[in-house]
Design an enzyme around this catalytic site. Sequence first.
Site, mmCIF file in Angstrom:
data_model
loop_
_atom_site.group_PDB
_atom_site.id
_atom_site.type_symbol
_atom_site.label_atom_id
_atom_site.label_comp_id
_atom_site.label_asym_id
_atom_site.label_seq_id
_atom_site.Cartn_x
_atom_site.Cartn_y
_atom_site.Cartn_z
ATOM 1 N N GLU A 112 0.796 -1.226 0.000
ATOM 2 C CA GLU A 112 0.000 0.000 0.000
ATOM 3 C C GLU A 112 0.833 1.283 0.000
ATOM 4 O O GLU A 112 0.418 2.288 -0.560
ATOM 5 C CB GLU A 112 -0.939 0.011 1.227
ATOM 6 C CG GLU A 112 -2.027 -1.048 1.205
ATOM 7 C CD GLU A 112 -3.092 -0.772 0.158
ATOM 8 O OE1 GLU A 112 -3.103 0.327 -0.429
ATOM 9 O OE2 GLU A 112 -3.910 -1.682 -0.088
ATOM 10 N N SER A 386 -28.257 -29.384 -26.381
ATOM 11 C CA SER A 386 -29.336 -29.102 -27.333
ATOM 12 C C SER A 386 -30.190 -27.896 -26.958
ATOM 13 O O SER A 386 -31.051 -27.500 -27.738
ATOM 14 C CB SER A 386 -30.235 -30.332 -27.472
ATOM 15 O OG SER A 386 -29.521 -31.405 -28.049
#
Length: 860
Positions: A112, A386
């Site tokens: 950070e 399908s």
Amino acid sequence: MWKDYFERRRARRSYRTRVPFSSMTRSQKIAKLTKFAFLGVVGIIILSLIALPLFAIGLPSPDKIVRRQGFSTQILDRNGKVLYDIFTNEQRTPVVFNDTPVFLRQATVAIEDKNFYKHQGFDPVGIVRGAMSTLFRGRVASGSTLTQQLVKNVLLTSDQTLIRKAKELILTLQIERKYTKDQILQMYLNEAPYGGTAWGVGTAAETYFGKKVQDLNLVECAFLAGLPQSPSYYSPYSGSPKAYVARTQDVLRRMREDGYITKDQENQARQDLTNLDFQTQGASFKAPHFVQYVQKILEDRYGANVVEQGGLKVTTTLDLDLQEKAQEIVADEIDSATSLHITNGAAVVMDPQDGEILAMVGSKNFNAKDYDGQVNVTLSLRQPGSAIKPFTYVTAFKKGYTPATVVADVPTTFPGGVGQPEYKPVNYDGKYRGPIQLRYALANSINIVAVKLLAMVGIKDVLATASDMGITTLAPTQEVLNRVGLSLTLGGGEVRLLDLTDAYSPFMNGGSRVDPISILKVTDSQGKVLEENHPQKGKKVLTPEQAYLIADILSDNDARKEVFGLSSLLNIPGRQVAVKTGTTNDKRDNWAIGGTSQAVVGVWVGNNDNSPMLSVASGVSGASPIWRRIVIEALNGKPSVKFSVPTGIVTADVDKISGYRAHDAYPSRPEHFIKGSEPGGTDPVHTKLKLCKSDGKLATPSDISGGNYDEKEFIVLKEEDPTAAPGGQNKWQEGILNWIGTQTDEKYHPPTDFCGTKNPVNVEFVTPSDQSSNLPANFDIKITADSTSAITQVRFEIDGAALGTVSTYPYTYSATNIPNGIHELRAVARDTNGNESDRKINVGVGVPYSSPTPTPTATP
């Protein structure tokens, strides 16, 4: 004197204006830059003495740094029931600095704020590094120091304004003067957001690992250090449960680069990362997959800080009662299918009229670890089997095909893709039915017909249809075309359950696309409406007639009875419900999608690890029972409705075998057509052939004109192969002939020879006729050529010399500059099976035709 002075100043100003910076001398550039620097310093002093004290009026005291005030963001269902209150039961477990592991402090600083212990609140190097990372690495990095982040998280709002930035500057400087670096780091660790209701590392350690913070190891420290940048994304409880892996690896790399750990420690931690064990998340929110889906949308629109701290009130489209029923149904049915090695299921319920998501079940159990329950399968890429077929059929209906169009369901070989072997699909039940109309082929999910139809209408056009209707993963690009090929219609491309369910909506609503909607209204903490959605239909992607034909076929229980039977789970008495199932060939995915104009439901079952199921019987097990129960719940209390018949739909009786207009008292049935597409003309499939009375072979035109024939009923199947190369073999007709060879019904065995010959090819001259006289030097030769397979070429000759060839009907050749005299004309026809036949005639050009005088035979 003064006049000269002002003239000289005006000249110098004019010179400076005219000379660009790039053309100045080095000394001029230095002077100019020095002047700007001086003005900048003066500006900063003025800002510090005048502006900043004014901004400081009313600022919160830095003493409040450990007394955080936040606003709860609520996510509600459509009826106001709370799904998730982001600050409800907010957990806070402050820790003292010496209890925090050194690895955790180092990891936090490394990822950070590398220069935390060197700067005085602001890090120019970090700002530049953040900008470079954003520009060149695609990683969003602000360059803010830990102190700045502490101010933003605790004392200020997240508004991106100059005034807020100025306040951040003042508070950062005040905090840096008031507290030591270790105290600031301790406050940051106690106040940083670590995801959901976890604020501070003490709570985060308990939430994720069930540990006290002092008991965390290296990899756990690195994981926690990486969370605050985007806790809603990097949390393992988020919709991206594996995103933390790359982030933790980045933290470890930075720790090694900054000298906090060795290369061996980094490598060991990376190995430990693969086995990082998180606690099961508590039941702190309802409809967790849906809530995460909504959170991600909100964060993209408003930012994570606003969502987690801004006090938003979000009304969603979800029906919590239906959601909980659907979740229960999925869990029950999956538990009952464990013997089939089915471990997970997912379901979506949508309103097909406007795209509102009414229920979203992302897995059987959100908290299950054995199959990654936190993965939202409604958003995962899976092969649809399908269930994708209706997009092929509706594309065919766009091109003029009809539900009565006949295609031969026979074993057929198709070309493979580039460098791929030939493609030989099989039907789900292993049976082949010969001539079958598209209504029955779709209703019974016949694979061979679907692949043929895809080849007939074009893969790119089917992809375009699917994309237009809402399938976001199958754009008609060349890359997708190369990847899916003819297997597309059997599920060869991957889709998301949410997309596929949404793409069925146009079938249910008359042809309009609707995009998934999850949020109805968002207000801020002051009650101001930030957005309010009034979902509605989108653009027309199908005509009402095209949409109706698909809905009608998929709801035709009689049409699908051959495979599914009349009492399958797909049939809901008292309701007209359109539904399509799908199962991949390897049994890794099983689907059921469909509904009415009031609700459309999509269901998937399978295994997250992609292992195959043992067995799935369409309409009996797998997705179908889940789909049926959820559809019944979704339609509960709603009136029974039928799909509205558009004005452009007409009905006509068709032959049950061929799909042509009913004729000759053969069995027929009614069929729906888009107006103008009704079949016409003579039926070439279910037909009566003219046979010679003498030998029962095909009558020639001469036999027919002489009345020497009888008529008999036959079924004649002929198909062109659109996948064949020019002049190549017709594999479709070859498949038909092979299948006919297995049939005992004599209707499939018409004679292949013409009367008086064993050759199936017959050639007849139309013009000129035999023994024609006084033909001009230029005349047309026209013939007819018939065969039981397609004619590929007709060759014309005169007196044994070639004239030319034709390959398409009508078989006509223009002869030119033919000299006067008697000539022999010959026409040779060839079919796709290599059979040839010819016909010869004699004609007179420019002279009367006369038979040649026989040459006398010499006598001994």
